[in-house]
Write an enzyme that holds these catalytic residues in place. Structure first.
Site, PDB file in Angstrom:
ATOM      1  N   HIS A 140       0.843  -1.202   0.000  1.00 52.85           N
ATOM      2  CA  HIS A 140       0.000   0.000   0.000  1.00 52.85           C
ATOM      3  C   HIS A 140       0.881   1.257   0.000  1.00 52.85           C
ATOM      4  O   HIS A 140       0.624   2.210  -0.734  1.00 52.85           O
ATOM      5  CB  HIS A 140      -0.867   0.053   1.266  1.00 52.85           C
ATOM      6  CG  HIS A 140      -1.935  -0.995   1.357  1.00 52.85           C
ATOM      7  ND1 HIS A 140      -2.163  -1.710   2.508  1.00 52.85           N
ATOM      8  CD2 HIS A 140      -2.844  -1.436   0.447  1.00 52.85           C
ATOM      9  CE1 HIS A 140      -3.180  -2.542   2.314  1.00 52.85           C
ATOM     10  NE2 HIS A 140      -3.597  -2.410   1.062  1.00 52.85           N
ATOM     11  N   LYS A 146     -18.761  -5.842   6.359  1.00 52.38           N
ATOM     12  CA  LYS A 146     -17.529  -6.579   6.646  1.00 52.38           C
ATOM     13  C   LYS A 146     -17.121  -6.363   8.097  1.00 52.38           C
ATOM     14  O   LYS A 146     -17.359  -5.296   8.663  1.00 52.38           O
ATOM     15  CB  LYS A 146     -16.396  -6.078   5.730  1.00 52.38           C
ATOM     16  CG  LYS A 146     -16.304  -6.809   4.410  1.00 52.38           C
ATOM     17  CD  LYS A 146     -14.967  -6.481   3.768  1.00 52.38           C
ATOM     18  CE  LYS A 146     -14.817  -7.078   2.399  1.00 52.38           C
ATOM     19  NZ  LYS A 146     -13.582  -6.607   1.742  1.00 52.38           N
ATOM     20  N   ARG A 199      -1.824  -5.836  -8.547  1.00 45.44           N
ATOM     21  CA  ARG A 199      -0.738  -6.785  -8.270  1.00 45.44           C
ATOM     22  C   ARG A 199      -0.610  -7.850  -9.335  1.00 45.44           C
ATOM     23  O   ARG A 199       0.462  -8.331  -9.631  1.00 45.44           O
ATOM     24  CB  ARG A 199      -0.981  -7.474  -6.918  1.00 45.44           C
ATOM     25  CG  ARG A 199      -0.623  -6.637  -5.728  1.00 45.44           C
ATOM     26  CD  ARG A 199      -1.158  -7.244  -4.487  1.00 45.44           C
ATOM     27  NE  ARG A 199      -2.597  -7.421  -4.597  1.00 45.44           N
ATOM     28  CZ  ARG A 199      -3.392  -7.767  -3.603  1.00 45.44           C
ATOM     29  NH1 ARG A 199      -2.894  -8.027  -2.423  1.00 45.44           N
ATOM     30  NH2 ARG A 199      -4.693  -7.887  -3.779  1.00 45.44           N
ATOM     31  N   SER A 202      -3.034  -7.574   2.885  1.00 43.75           N
ATOM     32  CA  SER A 202      -3.356  -7.459   4.322  1.00 43.75           C
ATOM     33  C   SER A 202      -3.674  -8.835   4.898  1.00 43.75           C
ATOM     34  O   SER A 202      -3.332  -9.128   6.047  1.00 43.75           O
ATOM     35  CB  SER A 202      -4.558  -6.526   4.513  1.00 43.75           C
ATOM     36  OG  SER A 202      -4.250  -5.227   4.090  1.00 43.75           O
TER      37      SER A 202
HETATM   38  O1  PNS Z   1      -8.630  -2.591  -0.080  1.00 48.94           O
HETATM   39  P1  PNS Z   1      -9.851  -3.121  -0.762  1.00 48.94           P
HETATM   40  O2  PNS Z   1     -10.705  -3.919   0.196  1.00 48.94           O
HETATM   41  O3  PNS Z   1      -9.538  -3.883  -2.032  1.00 48.94           O
HETATM   42  O4  PNS Z   1     -10.706  -1.829  -1.207  1.00 48.94           O
HETATM   43  C1  PNS Z   1     -11.927  -1.939  -1.881  1.00 48.94           C
HETATM   44  C2  PNS Z   1     -12.649  -0.600  -1.839  1.00 48.94           C
HETATM   45  C3  PNS Z   1     -12.878  -0.189  -0.362  1.00 48.94           C
HETATM   46  C4  PNS Z   1     -11.823   0.459  -2.518  1.00 48.94           C
HETATM   47  C5  PNS Z   1     -14.007  -0.760  -2.565  1.00 48.94           C
HETATM   48  O5  PNS Z   1     -14.731  -1.798  -1.975  1.00 48.94           O
HETATM   49  C6  PNS Z   1     -14.837   0.504  -2.545  1.00 48.94           C
HETATM   50  O6  PNS Z   1     -14.605   1.413  -3.321  1.00 48.94           O
HETATM   51  N1  PNS Z   1     -15.837   0.573  -1.631  1.00 48.94           N
HETATM   52  C7  PNS Z   1     -16.718   1.711  -1.472  1.00 48.94           C
HETATM   53  C8  PNS Z   1     -18.114   1.442  -2.031  1.00 48.94           C
HETATM   54  C9  PNS Z   1     -18.144   1.803  -3.510  1.00 48.94           C
HETATM   55  O7  PNS Z   1     -18.008   2.946  -3.876  1.00 48.94           O
HETATM   56  N2  PNS Z   1     -18.253   0.785  -4.380  1.00 48.94           N
HETATM   57  C10 PNS Z   1     -18.135   0.996  -5.815  1.00 48.94           C
HETATM   58  C11 PNS Z   1     -19.421   0.801  -6.535  1.00 48.94           C
HETATM   59  S1  PNS Z   1     -19.785  -0.919  -6.711  1.00 48.94           S
END
Ligand code: PNS
Length: 171
Positions: free
Chosen positions: A17, A41, A92, A130
């Site tokens: 990150h 979650k 990645r 993570s």
């Molecule tokens: O670190 P991660 O868990 O891969 O991050 C995923 C994240 C938090 C960036 C993604 O789930 C997200 O953008 N969540 C916010 C809700 C949202 O805007 N979703 C997009 C429309 S489906």
């Protein structure tokens, strides 16, 4: 002022990150590292703990144009509210791409003025996540090559003491 957003769960922050954050910060006047709260979650670290760890890791890197925020809602709404130019995501592997592509297209519909920019991972961190950090730490393994120095004691202490892996297995 060009503002970028680097969103994620950061549960907890890893060196992978931090690589994306420091490279992203170089592309914008200001980069907001956004901890997104997903009420469905159950994170290992609270949103506040994740923010504090990110702040410590960013200070350790000496990034002066990066700030940390937390949000419960749609990333596109947050991006619109702060007038962001782009969302920065790290990739990645090719397997990350399908999901990220779907998110990027959805965000483009919800907020057309915001671009999504993908940065390839540093090859040194391709394997890192993570989840890997949590699994290694919960069994007492050495995570010093996976997480920033400033957050190593907090992560190690929490995951070892709570025996997080046991909780996961019992679910
Ligand atoms: O670190 P991660 O868990 O891969 O991050 C995923 C994240 C938090 C960036 C993604 O789930 C997200 O953008 N969540 C916010 C809700 C949202 O805007 N979703 C997009 C429309 S489906």
């Amino acid at each position: 002022m060009k503002i970028g957003i680097c969103p994620g769960s950061f549960d907890p922050v890893t060196l992978g990150h931090m690589d994306i954050i420091t490279r992203g910060a170089a592309l914008f006047d200001k980069l907001v590292v956004l901890v997104l709260v997903n009420p469905k979650k159950q994170p290992t670290f609270s949103a506040n703990e994740r923010c504090e760890m990110l702040k410590a890791a960013i200070a350790e890197q000496g990034c002066t144009n990066v700030q940390v925020d937390v949000y419960e809602g749609l990333l596109a709404d947050y991006a619109r509210e702060i007038g962001a130019a782009a969302i920065i995501k790290g990739l990645r592997a090719v397997s990350d791409y399908e999901y990220e592509f779907q998110m990027a297209l959805t965000n483009k519909v919800l907020c057309p003025q915001v671009e999504t920019i993908f940065l390839n991972t540093n090859a040194a961190y391709m394997y890192l996540s993570s989840s890997v950090v949590k699994q290694v730490a919960s069994f007492g393994g050495d995570i010093s090559r996976f997480v920033p120095k400033s957050v190593l004691p907090a992560i190690t202490r929490r995951l070892l003491v709570t025996g997080n892996h046991k909780k996961e297995e019992e679910k």
